[in-house]
Motif scaffolding. Sequence first.
Motif, PDB file in Angstrom:
ATOM      1  N   GLN A 243      58.370  43.948  69.810  1.00 48.55           N
ATOM      2  CA  GLN A 243      57.263  43.422  70.622  1.00 48.55           C
ATOM      3  C   GLN A 243      56.596  42.250  69.916  1.00 48.55           C
ATOM      4  O   GLN A 243      55.436  42.330  69.518  1.00 48.55           O
ATOM      5  CB  GLN A 243      56.263  44.552  70.909  1.00 48.55           C
ATOM      6  CG  GLN A 243      55.357  44.277  72.091  1.00 48.55           C
ATOM      7  CD  GLN A 243      54.590  45.522  72.507  1.00 48.55           C
ATOM      8  OE1 GLN A 243      55.148  46.616  72.571  1.00 48.55           O
ATOM      9  NE2 GLN A 243      53.328  45.367  72.792  1.00 48.55           N
ATOM     10  N   ALA A 244      57.325  41.160  69.782  1.00 51.81           N
ATOM     11  CA  ALA A 244      56.832  40.050  68.965  1.00 51.81           C
ATOM     12  C   ALA A 244      57.502  38.744  69.353  1.00 51.81           C
ATOM     13  O   ALA A 244      58.608  38.733  69.906  1.00 51.81           O
ATOM     14  CB  ALA A 244      57.126  40.337  67.491  1.00 51.81           C
ATOM     15  N   ILE A 245      56.805  37.648  69.076  1.00 51.28           N
ATOM     16  CA  ILE A 245      57.418  36.323  69.144  1.00 51.28           C
ATOM     17  C   ILE A 245      57.495  35.812  67.707  1.00 51.28           C
ATOM     18  O   ILE A 245      56.465  35.644  67.049  1.00 51.28           O
ATOM     19  CB  ILE A 245      56.602  35.353  70.017  1.00 51.28           C
ATOM     20  CG1 ILE A 245      56.404  35.924  71.424  1.00 51.28           C
ATOM     21  CG2 ILE A 245      57.295  33.994  70.077  1.00 51.28           C
ATOM     22  CD1 ILE A 245      55.506  35.060  72.311  1.00 51.28           C
ATOM     23  N   LEU A 246      58.723  35.608  67.240  1.00 50.00           N
ATOM     24  CA  LEU A 246      58.946  35.254  65.848  1.00 50.00           C
ATOM     25  C   LEU A 246      59.487  33.831  65.745  1.00 50.00           C
ATOM     26  O   LEU A 246      60.250  33.392  66.601  1.00 50.00           O
ATOM     27  CB  LEU A 246      59.962  36.207  65.215  1.00 50.00           C
ATOM     28  CG  LEU A 246      59.724  37.701  65.417  1.00 50.00           C
ATOM     29  CD1 LEU A 246      60.905  38.500  64.872  1.00 50.00           C
ATOM     30  CD2 LEU A 246      58.431  38.120  64.741  1.00 50.00           C
ATOM     31  N   TYR A 247      59.092  33.153  64.668  1.00 48.98           N
ATOM     32  CA  TYR A 247      59.696  31.850  64.386  1.00 48.98           C
ATOM     33  C   TYR A 247      60.110  31.835  62.923  1.00 48.98           C
ATOM     34  O   TYR A 247      59.660  32.663  62.124  1.00 48.98           O
ATOM     35  CB  TYR A 247      58.740  30.706  64.743  1.00 48.98           C
ATOM     36  CG  TYR A 247      57.344  30.830  64.183  1.00 48.98           C
ATOM     37  CD1 TYR A 247      57.040  30.410  62.891  1.00 48.98           C
ATOM     38  CD2 TYR A 247      56.321  31.391  64.951  1.00 48.98           C
ATOM     39  CE1 TYR A 247      55.757  30.539  62.377  1.00 48.98           C
ATOM     40  CE2 TYR A 247      55.034  31.523  64.444  1.00 48.98           C
ATOM     41  CZ  TYR A 247      54.756  31.083  63.160  1.00 48.98           C
ATOM     42  OH  TYR A 247      53.484  31.220  62.660  1.00 48.98           O
ATOM     43  N   GLY A 284      54.261  35.387  64.826  1.00 47.85           N
ATOM     44  CA  GLY A 284      54.281  34.966  63.430  1.00 47.85           C
ATOM     45  C   GLY A 284      55.683  34.712  62.937  1.00 47.85           C
ATOM     46  O   GLY A 284      56.666  34.857  63.672  1.00 47.85           O
ATOM     47  N   PRO A 285      55.773  34.310  61.653  1.00 45.38           N
ATOM     48  CA  PRO A 285      57.097  34.087  61.060  1.00 45.38           C
ATOM     49  C   PRO A 285      57.862  35.407  60.933  1.00 45.38           C
ATOM     50  O   PRO A 285      57.259  36.454  60.669  1.00 45.38           O
ATOM     51  CB  PRO A 285      56.785  33.527  59.670  1.00 45.38           C
ATOM     52  CG  PRO A 285      55.316  33.374  59.586  1.00 45.38           C
ATOM     53  CD  PRO A 285      54.685  34.112  60.690  1.00 45.38           C
ATOM     54  N   VAL A 289      56.389  39.403  60.040  1.00 44.90           N
ATOM     55  CA  VAL A 289      56.196  40.391  61.106  1.00 44.90           C
ATOM     56  C   VAL A 289      57.209  41.524  61.033  1.00 44.90           C
ATOM     57  O   VAL A 289      56.851  42.691  61.159  1.00 44.90           O
ATOM     58  CB  VAL A 289      56.246  39.710  62.497  1.00 44.90           C
ATOM     59  CG1 VAL A 289      56.054  40.743  63.608  1.00 44.90           C
ATOM     60  CG2 VAL A 289      55.180  38.633  62.609  1.00 44.90           C
ATOM     61  N   VAL A 290      58.484  41.195  60.842  1.00 44.91           N
ATOM     62  CA  VAL A 290      59.485  42.271  60.825  1.00 44.91           C
ATOM     63  C   VAL A 290      60.245  42.390  59.510  1.00 44.91           C
ATOM     64  O   VAL A 290      61.038  43.305  59.338  1.00 44.91           O
ATOM     65  CB  VAL A 290      60.511  42.129  61.989  1.00 44.91           C
ATOM     66  CG1 VAL A 290      59.819  42.249  63.335  1.00 44.91           C
ATOM     67  CG2 VAL A 290      61.298  40.835  61.896  1.00 44.91           C
ATOM     68  N   GLY A 291      60.036  41.457  58.596  1.00 46.35           N
ATOM     69  CA  GLY A 291      60.691  41.562  57.294  1.00 46.35           C
ATOM     70  C   GLY A 291      61.816  40.555  57.119  1.00 46.35           C
ATOM     71  O   GLY A 291      62.243  39.895  58.072  1.00 46.35           O
ATOM     72  N   LEU A 292      62.304  40.477  55.892  1.00 45.02           N
ATOM     73  CA  LEU A 292      63.341  39.501  55.545  1.00 45.02           C
ATOM     74  C   LEU A 292      64.667  39.824  56.213  1.00 45.02           C
ATOM     75  O   LEU A 292      65.012  40.979  56.415  1.00 45.02           O
ATOM     76  CB  LEU A 292      63.532  39.502  54.021  1.00 45.02           C
ATOM     77  CG  LEU A 292      62.437  38.800  53.204  1.00 45.02           C
ATOM     78  CD1 LEU A 292      62.435  39.318  51.772  1.00 45.02           C
ATOM     79  CD2 LEU A 292      62.630  37.287  53.233  1.00 45.02           C
ATOM     80  N   GLY A 293      65.416  38.785  56.551  1.00 47.58           N
ATOM     81  CA  GLY A 293      66.749  38.975  57.120  1.00 47.58           C
ATOM     82  C   GLY A 293      67.496  37.648  57.112  1.00 47.58           C
ATOM     83  O   GLY A 293      67.497  36.908  58.104  1.00 47.58           O
ATOM     84  N   TYR A 311      62.829  30.339  68.540  1.00 49.84           N
ATOM     85  CA  TYR A 311      62.064  31.595  68.592  1.00 49.84           C
ATOM     86  C   TYR A 311      62.965  32.794  68.811  1.00 49.84           C
ATOM     87  O   TYR A 311      63.926  32.734  69.581  1.00 49.84           O
ATOM     88  CB  TYR A 311      61.051  31.571  69.746  1.00 49.84           C
ATOM     89  CG  TYR A 311      59.969  30.536  69.581  1.00 49.84           C
ATOM     90  CD1 TYR A 311      58.880  30.772  68.737  1.00 49.84           C
ATOM     91  CD2 TYR A 311      60.038  29.311  70.247  1.00 49.84           C
ATOM     92  CE1 TYR A 311      57.883  29.821  68.568  1.00 49.84           C
ATOM     93  CE2 TYR A 311      59.049  28.353  70.089  1.00 49.84           C
ATOM     94  CZ  TYR A 311      57.977  28.619  69.254  1.00 49.84           C
ATOM     95  OH  TYR A 311      56.998  27.672  69.086  1.00 49.84           O
ATOM     96  N   THR A 312      62.610  33.872  68.151  1.00 47.93           N
ATOM     97  CA  THR A 312      63.176  35.177  68.456  1.00 47.93           C
ATOM     98  C   THR A 312      62.147  35.934  69.269  1.00 47.93           C
ATOM     99  O   THR A 312      61.031  36.165  68.796  1.00 47.93           O
ATOM    100  CB  THR A 312      63.508  35.950  67.171  1.00 47.93           C
ATOM    101  OG1 THR A 312      64.552  35.249  66.481  1.00 47.93           O
ATOM    102  CG2 THR A 312      63.969  37.359  67.483  1.00 47.93           C
ATOM    103  N   LEU A 313      62.519  36.270  70.493  1.00 43.45           N
ATOM    104  CA  LEU A 313      61.613  37.049  71.324  1.00 43.45           C
ATOM    105  C   LEU A 313      62.009  38.511  71.219  1.00 43.45           C
ATOM    106  O   LEU A 313      63.064  38.922  71.717  1.00 43.45           O
ATOM    107  CB  LEU A 313      61.683  36.538  72.773  1.00 43.45           C
ATOM    108  CG  LEU A 313      60.793  37.209  73.812  1.00 43.45           C
ATOM    109  CD1 LEU A 313      59.365  37.389  73.317  1.00 43.45           C
ATOM    110  CD2 LEU A 313      60.803  36.390  75.099  1.00 43.45           C
ATOM    111  N   GLU A 314      61.199  39.266  70.513  1.00 40.75           N
ATOM    112  CA  GLU A 314      61.426  40.702  70.339  1.00 40.75           C
ATOM    113  C   GLU A 314      60.762  41.428  71.504  1.00 40.75           C
ATOM    114  O   GLU A 314      59.537  41.515  71.576  1.00 40.75           O
ATOM    115  CB  GLU A 314      60.832  41.185  69.017  1.00 40.75           C
ATOM    116  CG  GLU A 314      61.624  40.771  67.784  1.00 40.75           C
ATOM    117  CD  GLU A 314      62.702  41.789  67.422  1.00 40.75           C
ATOM    118  OE1 GLU A 314      62.728  42.875  68.032  1.00 40.75           O
ATOM    119  OE2 GLU A 314      63.514  41.485  66.519  1.00 40.75           O
TER     120      GLU A 314
END
Length: 355
Positions: A243-247, A284-285, A289-293, A311-314
């Motif tokens: 449930q996130a928008i990641l960049y 967030g980055p 938000v979800v950790g390193l990968g 963007y990664t749309l979770e």
Amino acid sequence: MYLLAVAIVSVVPALCQEETYNYQQEFQPTYHQNDAYNPFFKETSQYKEEEKLQYSSFEQINHYLLDVERLYNGTVKSFEIGHSVEGRPIRGIRISKNPGVRKPALLLDAGIHAREWVGPVVAQYAIQQLLANASNANLTDGLDWYILPMLNPDGYVFSMEHPPARLWRKNKAQTFVNYCSGVDLNRNFDYVWGGPGSSDDPCSTNYRGPYPFSEPEAVAFGRFVLSIAQDLRMYLTLHSAAQAILYPWGYTNLVPPDWQDLDALAKKAEAAMSLVNGTRYHVGPTTKVVGLGAGGSDDWAKGAVGIKYVYTLELPGLFYPEKGFHPPTETLPIIAREAFEGIKVFAEHARNRRP
Ligand SMILES: [Zn+2]
């Protein structure tokens, strides 16, 4: 492979600069823990029949792409970017109102992680909304769309057809360990490959593969992205269920020099998504938000290809995290509608932005 190497060498120096980032989450996203507080359950009745979405099989996804090509002949063109380890086609469509005229383009994909079934649902919903909903006609004016709903067909089929493998995430490649198969395709991309948050153990769900771009699915996607890179203004990749928008970045705690541009647009998209039901998403980055990968397609698209807006749309998962990868069918229209409101904001920005 040569083509990939050349592209990477030529763009990396310009993007090597990094910045530290003072990240603060401004709110806590709402997770819906029980039905009484769950707007999803109340809202479903308002949806029209065509909006009642379902999880679809690999065959159904491919048929859908061919159906819309037939139905919107001239606007929609389907294509194959390559094949999976087990030989399944990886298919996508281009939506282009004037295919002869070069325009900015947006790339949307899903399904690189097998168990995240809601991603392909949303990708198909986006196709339907772009083509069949007249109020979205402006989104295809002056903007080409490339949509690939299923990047990991083997893993997806495995997770659907073998119930004990419901949470399968990787592809189905053989590894050097007989009893552990599969590479995490989203750790196989050639940008800081092998970095933190990826594993060299074939038994790990984050196994990155023996070398960058070792997997046919990742190579096919990489070549395809490079073939359209000149027109690409935006890359959106659908995952679940954070449930996130990641960049970027996902390979480091640092952020790219232009992170504020990415952050501002993500917050605008999140605001639009939250208006649908009040559901809030983290912004967030990736790492924060979800950790390193390291080795993800998103980092590669920005770092190696040079696409600015990535963007990664979770997507959400109800009762997160227990049923994160399997939201009930009746909630799919709501998840899809929220996601599409965000996708609209991204698309408008992609269309209006100069190269
Ligand atoms: Zn994922």
